[in-house]
Scaffold this motif. Structure first.
Motif, short mmCIF file in Angstrom:
data_model
loop_
_atom_site.label_atom_id
_atom_site.label_comp_id
_atom_site.label_asym_id
_atom_site.label_seq_id
_atom_site.Cartn_x
_atom_site.Cartn_y
_atom_site.Cartn_z
N VAL A 189 5.96 0.50 7.50
CA VAL A 189 7.42 0.40 7.48
C VAL A 189 8.03 1.68 6.91
O VAL A 189 8.99 2.23 7.47
CB VAL A 189 7.88 -0.83 6.67
CG1 VAL A 189 9.38 -0.79 6.44
CG2 VAL A 189 7.48 -2.10 7.38
N GLU A 190 7.46 2.20 5.83
CA GLU A 190 8.00 3.41 5.21
C GLU A 190 7.91 4.60 6.17
O GLU A 190 8.85 5.38 6.29
CB GLU A 190 7.27 3.71 3.90
CG GLU A 190 7.65 2.74 2.81
CD GLU A 190 6.80 2.90 1.55
OE1 GLU A 190 5.84 3.71 1.55
OE2 GLU A 190 7.10 2.20 0.57
N GLN A 233 -3.30 -8.45 -0.42
CA GLN A 233 -2.64 -7.28 -1.02
C GLN A 233 -2.83 -6.04 -0.16
O GLN A 233 -1.93 -5.24 0.00
CB GLN A 233 -3.18 -7.01 -2.43
CG GLN A 233 -2.53 -7.84 -3.51
CD GLN A 233 -1.03 -7.60 -3.59
OE1 GLN A 233 -0.26 -8.40 -3.10
NE2 GLN A 233 -0.65 -6.50 -4.18
N ARG A 263 -0.56 -6.19 2.76
CA ARG A 263 0.81 -5.93 2.34
C ARG A 263 1.04 -4.43 2.13
O ARG A 263 2.05 -3.88 2.57
CB ARG A 263 1.11 -6.69 1.05
CG ARG A 263 2.55 -6.53 0.59
CD ARG A 263 2.85 -7.39 -0.61
NE ARG A 263 2.89 -8.77 -0.17
CZ ARG A 263 2.38 -9.79 -0.85
NH1 ARG A 263 1.79 -9.60 -2.01
NH2 ARG A 263 2.48 -11.01 -0.38
N ARG A 264 0.09 -3.76 1.48
CA ARG A 264 0.22 -2.31 1.26
C ARG A 264 0.23 -1.55 2.57
O ARG A 264 1.01 -0.62 2.76
CB ARG A 264 -0.91 -1.81 0.36
CG ARG A 264 -0.72 -2.13 -1.10
CD ARG A 264 -1.71 -1.37 -1.97
NE ARG A 264 -3.10 -1.62 -1.61
CZ ARG A 264 -3.86 -2.59 -2.10
NH1 ARG A 264 -3.36 -3.42 -3.00
NH2 ARG A 264 -5.10 -2.73 -1.72
N VAL A 296 6.33 -1.53 13.85
CA VAL A 296 5.99 -2.37 12.70
C VAL A 296 5.35 -3.68 13.16
O VAL A 296 4.32 -4.10 12.63
CB VAL A 296 7.23 -2.61 11.80
CG1 VAL A 296 6.94 -3.67 10.75
CG2 VAL A 296 7.67 -1.31 11.16
N ARG A 344 3.53 -2.15 4.34
CA ARG A 344 4.58 -1.42 3.63
C ARG A 344 4.54 0.06 4.00
O ARG A 344 5.56 0.68 4.26
CB ARG A 344 4.44 -1.60 2.12
CG ARG A 344 5.54 -0.87 1.36
CD ARG A 344 5.50 -1.16 -0.11
NE ARG A 344 5.95 -2.54 -0.30
CZ ARG A 344 5.45 -3.38 -1.19
NH1 ARG A 344 4.49 -3.01 -2.01
NH2 ARG A 344 5.93 -4.60 -1.28
N SER A 345 3.35 0.61 4.07
CA SER A 345 3.18 2.01 4.45
C SER A 345 3.67 2.25 5.88
O SER A 345 4.34 3.24 6.17
CB SER A 345 1.71 2.40 4.33
OG SER A 345 1.50 3.71 4.75
#
Length: 56
Positions: free
Chosen positions: A12-13, A2, A5-6, A35, A9-10
């Motif tokens: 990518v954002e 997890q 993943r977080r 990324v 995701r950060s």
């Protein structure tokens, strides 16, 4: 998993935010490379500071 993943995701954002703020750019250089570099570095247990040399 997890946490990984977080973190990704950060990453990518942030890359998408920079891409959008400039009104576009080079998809590979501005999005795919940062990324993928972050993903590999994370798998290897490297810090963000140490990955800068990879993307230069």
């Amino acid at each position: 998993m997890q946490r990984a993943r977080r973190s990704l995701r950060s990453t990518v954002e942030r890359a998408l935010d920079r891409f959008g703020a400039r009104g576009g750019g080079d998809l590979v250089a501005d999005l795919a490379l940062p990324v993928s570099t972050a993903a590999v570095a994370q798998l290897l247990g490297l810090t963000v500071e140490r990955t800068g040399a990879w993307s230069s």
